[in-house]
Each structure stands twice: as structure tokens, then as C-alpha cells.
Design a protein around this motif. Sequence first.
Motif, PDB file in Angstrom:
ATOM      1  N   TYR A 134      32.928  28.135  32.494  1.00  0.00           N
ATOM      2  CA  TYR A 134      33.078  28.974  31.340  1.00  0.00           C
ATOM      3  C   TYR A 134      31.378  29.792  31.375  1.00  0.00           C
ATOM      4  CZ  TYR A 134      37.251  28.161  29.036  1.00  0.00           C
ATOM      5  OH  TYR A 134      38.678  28.504  28.358  1.00  0.00           O
TER       6      TYR A 134
ATOM      7  N   LEU B 140      31.716  32.324  33.817  1.00  0.00           N
ATOM      8  CA  LEU B 140      32.493  33.375  33.153  1.00  0.00           C
ATOM      9  C   LEU B 140      31.689  34.050  31.969  1.00  0.00           C
ATOM     10  CD1 LEU B 140      35.481  34.501  33.375  1.00  0.00           C
ATOM     11  CD2 LEU B 140      35.756  33.063  31.030  1.00  0.00           C
TER      12      LEU B 140
ATOM     13  N   ARG C 247      29.321  36.703  33.319  1.00  0.00           N
ATOM     14  CA  ARG C 247      29.683  38.108  33.712  1.00  0.00           C
ATOM     15  C   ARG C 247      30.563  38.979  32.801  1.00  0.00           C
ATOM     16  NH1 ARG C 247      33.439  35.235  36.883  1.00  0.00           N
ATOM     17  NH2 ARG C 247      35.666  36.057  36.512  1.00  0.00           N
ATOM     18  N   TYR C 248      30.866  38.099  31.662  1.00  0.00           N
ATOM     19  CA  TYR C 248      31.643  38.967  30.574  1.00  0.00           C
ATOM     20  C   TYR C 248      30.475  39.490  29.580  1.00  0.00           C
ATOM     21  CZ  TYR C 248      36.596  38.165  29.488  1.00  0.00           C
ATOM     22  OH  TYR C 248      37.803  38.498  29.442  1.00  0.00           O
ATOM     23  N   PRO C 249      31.262  40.393  28.853  1.00  0.00           N
ATOM     24  CA  PRO C 249      30.164  41.238  28.122  1.00  0.00           C
ATOM     25  C   PRO C 249      29.762  40.677  26.913  1.00  0.00           C
ATOM     26  CG  PRO C 249      32.593  41.753  27.520  1.00  0.00           C
ATOM     27  CD  PRO C 249      32.570  40.574  28.614  1.00  0.00           C
TER      28      PRO C 249
ATOM     29  N   LYS D 124      28.035  40.892  39.536  1.00  0.00           N
ATOM     30  CA  LYS D 124      29.203  40.862  39.187  1.00  0.00           C
ATOM     31  C   LYS D 124      29.815  42.154  38.577  1.00  0.00           C
ATOM     32  CE  LYS D 124      28.012  35.930  38.599  1.00  0.00           C
ATOM     33  NZ  LYS D 124      28.548  35.163  39.586  1.00  0.00           N
ATOM     34  N   PRO D 125      30.930  42.427  38.675  1.00  0.00           N
ATOM     35  CA  PRO D 125      31.364  43.823  38.309  1.00  0.00           C
ATOM     36  C   PRO D 125      31.357  43.804  36.921  1.00  0.00           C
ATOM     37  CG  PRO D 125      33.043  42.795  39.701  1.00  0.00           C
ATOM     38  CD  PRO D 125      31.968  41.782  39.644  1.00  0.00           C
ATOM     39  N   SER D 126      31.245  44.899  35.982  1.00  0.00           N
ATOM     40  CA  SER D 126      30.932  44.840  34.560  1.00  0.00           C
ATOM     41  C   SER D 126      32.212  44.802  33.979  1.00  0.00           C
ATOM     42  CB  SER D 126      30.318  46.280  34.105  1.00  0.00           C
ATOM     43  OG  SER D 126      30.853  46.569  32.946  1.00  0.00           O
ATOM     44  N   VAL D 127      32.442  43.718  33.241  1.00  0.00           N
ATOM     45  CA  VAL D 127      33.645  43.589  32.295  1.00  0.00           C
ATOM     46  C   VAL D 127      34.023  44.909  31.591  1.00  0.00           C
ATOM     47  CG1 VAL D 127      35.302  42.040  31.275  1.00  0.00           C
ATOM     48  CG2 VAL D 127      33.768  41.072  32.860  1.00  0.00           C
ATOM     49  N   GLN D 128      32.927  45.265  30.862  1.00  0.00           N
ATOM     50  CA  GLN D 128      33.090  46.274  30.062  1.00  0.00           C
ATOM     51  C   GLN D 128      33.764  47.614  30.711  1.00  0.00           C
ATOM     52  OE1 GLN D 128      31.002  46.297  27.063  1.00  0.00           O
ATOM     53  NE2 GLN D 128      29.005  44.982  27.585  1.00  0.00           N
TER      54      GLN D 128
ATOM     55  N   GLN E 218      40.952  35.126  27.492  1.00  0.00           N
ATOM     56  CA  GLN E 218      40.057  34.433  26.815  1.00  0.00           C
ATOM     57  C   GLN E 218      40.426  34.525  25.344  1.00  0.00           C
ATOM     58  OE1 GLN E 218      36.310  33.451  27.083  1.00  0.00           O
ATOM     59  NE2 GLN E 218      37.389  32.560  29.029  1.00  0.00           N
TER      60      GLN E 218
END
Lengths: 322, 322
Positions: free
Chosen positions: A105, A108, A111-113, B44-48, B89
Motif C-alpha cells: 500500500y 501504491l 504513485r497514486y495521486p 511511475k506513470p502519473s495516475v492523474q 481502491q
Amino acid sequence: MTIKEIARLAGVSPAMVSRYFNNGYVSEEKRELIAKVVKETGYKPSVQARNLRRGKANLIGVVVPRISSESVARMTSGIEEAIRTRGYQMLLANTENNADIELDYLALFERYPVDGIVLVGTMETPRHRKFIKETKTPFVIIGQRMEGASCIYHDDRGAARELGRKIAEHRPECVAYIGVTPEDRAVGVERRDGLFEGLAEGGSPVRDDLIRDGAFSTEKAHEEAKALLDAHPEIDCICCATDIMAAGAIEAANEVLGYGNDVIVSGFGDNHLVQSITGGIPTVHLGYRTSGRQGAEMLISQVENPGGMASMVELGYRVANI
Amino acid sequence: MTIKEIARLAGVSPAMVSRYFNNGYVSEEKRELIAKVVKETGYKPSVQARNLRRGKANLIGVVVPRISSESVARMTSGIEEAIRTRGYQMLLANTENNADIELDYLALFERYPVDGIVLVGTMETPRHRKFIKETKTPFVIIGQRMEGASCIYHDDRGAARELGRKIAEHRPECVAYIGVTPEDRAVGVERRDGLFEGLAEGGSPVRDDLIRDGAFSTEKAHEEAKALLDAHPEIDCICCATDIMAAGAIEAANEVLGYGNDVIVSGFGDNHLVQSITGGIPTVHLGYRTSGRQGAEMLISQVENPGGMASMVELGYRVANI
DNA sequence: TTGTACGCGTTATCAG
DNA sequence: CTGATAACGCGTACAA
């Protein structure tokens, strides 16, 4: 429904509509025009696009070990309160006390916003230390002292010591202890050591052969307490590392010695339900809501003013019912 | 660090990098090139941006009345489990039982990038009905039956009836009841009515003048039970709408009549702590984890296959300890 | 298999 | 106060 269509329908530019929703550089006339169209269409700006554009999601990731624990619930409640008043939202992750899920987590969320991460801490592994050292995301840990990270924690040791001294004033002659794994430093080590110190200072040391592990569980503590009392009728005091476990010990004492027995059973954490069912056993109130709130505030200030130092805050306590 | 820079460093096009992360139209050679750069940079790719582009956030908003309630904790635990295994999530919002905050959060989630909303339901107001009718976001309500929405709920009435019948088999002669507000239909109405039916069928009806409101609180129930027992020594059974309140009633019975008294106290919901402290009082196990899990699965299937019908699922129960 | 070019829906900037 | 325009970072037709 996009901002462009609204602009077209209202006969203004998209920028105007954007300003209408954000800063208010809009004449009264245009404002009404836009308001009308917005109401008719039920248009809501896309948070997605806004987040992308602003590079910010107003989201805080919170990782907790067990959502069904009262102390955790009180912390998250405090976190949520602080976060909401500052215009953020909370993304909650539950690890069920599994270190792997916990690290997953954490990764996670990186890289999550999310703009920042709160960890309600239990264990500290090398991977945890690695994460803390390497992460670029604002990060706060609540409930454990950890070097290198901003943290906010309770004075478990001091509280336990004082509780121990108070208990010793009742002159128990044979004290047992039910604790938890030392992997959880705050609960497993600090509380134990503090309590032992306080009891010893007061002349009522814990007997070395009467120390057990209650595994954070009422059942396990019940089992251990029963075995202790069966084998050692001389026990007149059982101290537990959490109220939850104290509840099990009380039940055991009642079973073995009958209701109204004189065994002192102490807990820790001021669990609401346990306290109200038992009528109040010696315990320590730790201000979990406060640590949640302050931890979240600390994090948000890090988010909004980057580049600060990691800070450590130790919170007070209140010994109760003794 | 953007996809473009990675592409530049790896000597490929941005599209290649995108494909590397999504569908895999990439030759082995390029794949290695990209992998190397990705590892070196920690990109890390932007989740946004991805969310904006895809129009989807893989996020489920969950609104709960009180995070510190065990039943809610069990539901969220189930929700979280289901959600995580499907790659979503959970965004958690806590309303502290405040209808205004609840509606605010519902509204917030509508424009937030959540793919669906789970409401752990308590009260049903006109504004709730309005929201349900108008929202376009996939929506599931757990714990209450509500027309027009997909919901998953427990057979509170049937369970209560059976519990009542079982209690009646013990032939209590004077039964009191401590319930909660009828605004909470499942807990306040269904449980009460079902229980009354079962008790009456068994020949042990609740006495009309011995009905009280325990407000979901151990303290309040304790107070009410004490007053009842003081004024009516003939009471030999107190049924409560929740285990939490039953805990208060037991404490009151012990205070007024001493330990080992014969008053039957029943609860509802199989609260872990209460059951283990009391050694097990008559109660009903309701499968909160299951309703959480199934509710979340229902929601996700709505998200992924839009246009389905609203469905209602009623879950079973298990009467325990009697 | 690979690269180019466009657009997702906003907001910030800048000139008017 | 207002409007045009250029990003934000990525995914995906489409063409090569």
C-alpha cells in the motif's frame, strides 16, 4: 458536459467559467449567466482534469493495521476531521496487520495521486526504513517513534511507569503481566518496560515467571490469564498491555476466583467499551483522536510547505481509574 | 519525470513506453531498453493523467456512519477486501451519524473521480431518496432496504423473530426491551418488531411499559436498564437491539441484582468484544463482512457492466448462544 | 512492430 | 474584468 460546453451555452469563454468556480474574477453579469447554465445542466467540474492540471489531488493516503481496532478507529476519526477541514479527502488502506500488504500500500500510494501518506505504525522492518528513507512523498507516522520520519507518538513508557507506580500503591504481592510481541515497539516494549519500572519502584515487581503474550486478543489473554490463575493462586494483580486483553483477564479471574474477587486487572488505552462494561479498570488514556488530528495537520503542513525538517512529537497521557 | 523523458532516455517514442505499461505491443529489444531506464529513474506513470485519459479512477467511495462501530468496521473490511482483489481502491468518508455530512459526502463523491459509491445506510430521508433517484454514479447501499437503489441487507426481522422465539422457550415472565430510534429502520424497527413477534408467538410478550431507547450507546442502555430494574424487580429478561447496549444492560443487572443473577439479557449483531467478555449472550450473527464484500462486488459489477437493474439482496443470519 | 499527432477537461498566463 | 492559448501527462487511432 465540459467546461467548454458550459461556456458556449452561457456565451462566455471557458476561462470565465473556470474562474467562476475558482478565484472569482467574474462580473456580476457574467456570474449570473454562468450560474444559470450550471444549474440547468447540473454541471460539475472534472476533478480528474483539475488534479492533472494542478498536479495535486487533495488526497491523503492513510494506512492502518486494523480498521476494527478501537484505537485505530479513534485515530482515523481524528485524521479525517483534520483532513476534511483543510479540504482534503482520505484514502484508507487496511493491512490486517500484514507487513507485506502494508508495504504494498505504501508503494501504491507513492504513485497514486495522494499528496501525502499517514501510516498508523506498528512494526518497523528494514523495508520500512528503506521506504522512509527513499520516499519523496510527504510522510507521517503515528503511534510509533521512528528515526528519520516525521512522527507523532504517545509516551507509552512514561504512562506505563506512572500506571505501575499507582498500581504498586495498592501493594499487590504477586503481579503477572500479559503483553504483546516486541515487534510492536510502543505496545510490546515501551509499555512493558515502563510498567515494570513503575511497579518495581513502588515495591511490587512483576514476577519473571508470570509474563505471557496475549497477542492483542481478548481470547488469547483470557486463556493465558486462566492458566496463570489456575497454576498460581497467589496472583493478585494482572497487568495487561491493552484494555482488550484486560477484558479477557477479568473474565478469567471471574471464572477462576468468582465475581467480586480482589485481583487487580489493569489495561491500557482506555477502550470505551471495555471501560464501560467493567465499570472502569485502571488504564491509561492516550488521546488517539488527538494524535490522529495532529498527525494529519503535521502532514498537511508538510504538503503545503515542502522542505521542512522531520519533526517528532510526543503526546501526553492520563492515568485513569486508580 | 514524464513519459516523454523516459522515451527520450530509452531512445524510443512515448507511445512505446505507454504500451510498455499497458498492452504489450513492444519488441523484446525495446522492452529491455525501457525497463532499464524505468528502473534507473524509478519512474511511475502519473495516475492523474491516466485517470483523465481513461475517464476512470478505479476508486470506490465508501460512506459510513461511524468508523468506530464494530459492525461498520467489519463491513468496511469486507468491502476493502473485495475492492482490492478487483484492482480498486477505497475512499472512505465518515459522517459521525450526521445526515448533513452524509449528504455532503455523497454529493462530493458524485463529482469526485470515484467509479461508484457504497453507502452503509442508517437513516432514510427525503434528501436520500432524491439523491438515489438522481445520481448517475453507480450506487449500492448496505444494511438497509431502500426502494429504487441496489441494496444488500440483513434479514433483521426474521432474525429477531427467531431470536424472540428462542428466548421465549426459556419462559421469561417479564420482558423489557431497549431499542433505538425508528429512523434507523433496520435496527430500530425491524429488529424490534421481529423480536416482539417472536416473543409473543412463544408466549412471552414484551410489556408495553418496559420499552426504552438505548441510543446505540452502552452508557444510555446501562442507565435505562438500571432504571427499569430498580422500578420493576419482576423483570427477568431484557432484550436489546445491539450487543453494545446489551453490555450496558448486563452491567446494570449485575449492579442491581448481583452477579450470577438470572436475568436473561439478549443482544444483536454478535459483537466480538461483548461476546467474549460476557462469555456469550443470546445474539444474532449477521455476516457484516459478507454484506460488505457482496455489496462491493455488486457495485463493481455495476461499474463494469452499466445499465443493469437495481437488485436487492437479503442475507441470512444465525442465532447464537441460546 | 513502431512513431506521430491529437485530445481528455482544466487552469495559468498573458495580452487586451 | 475578459478571452485566446498553451500546457498538465498520458493513451490510442492512424499511418508507416
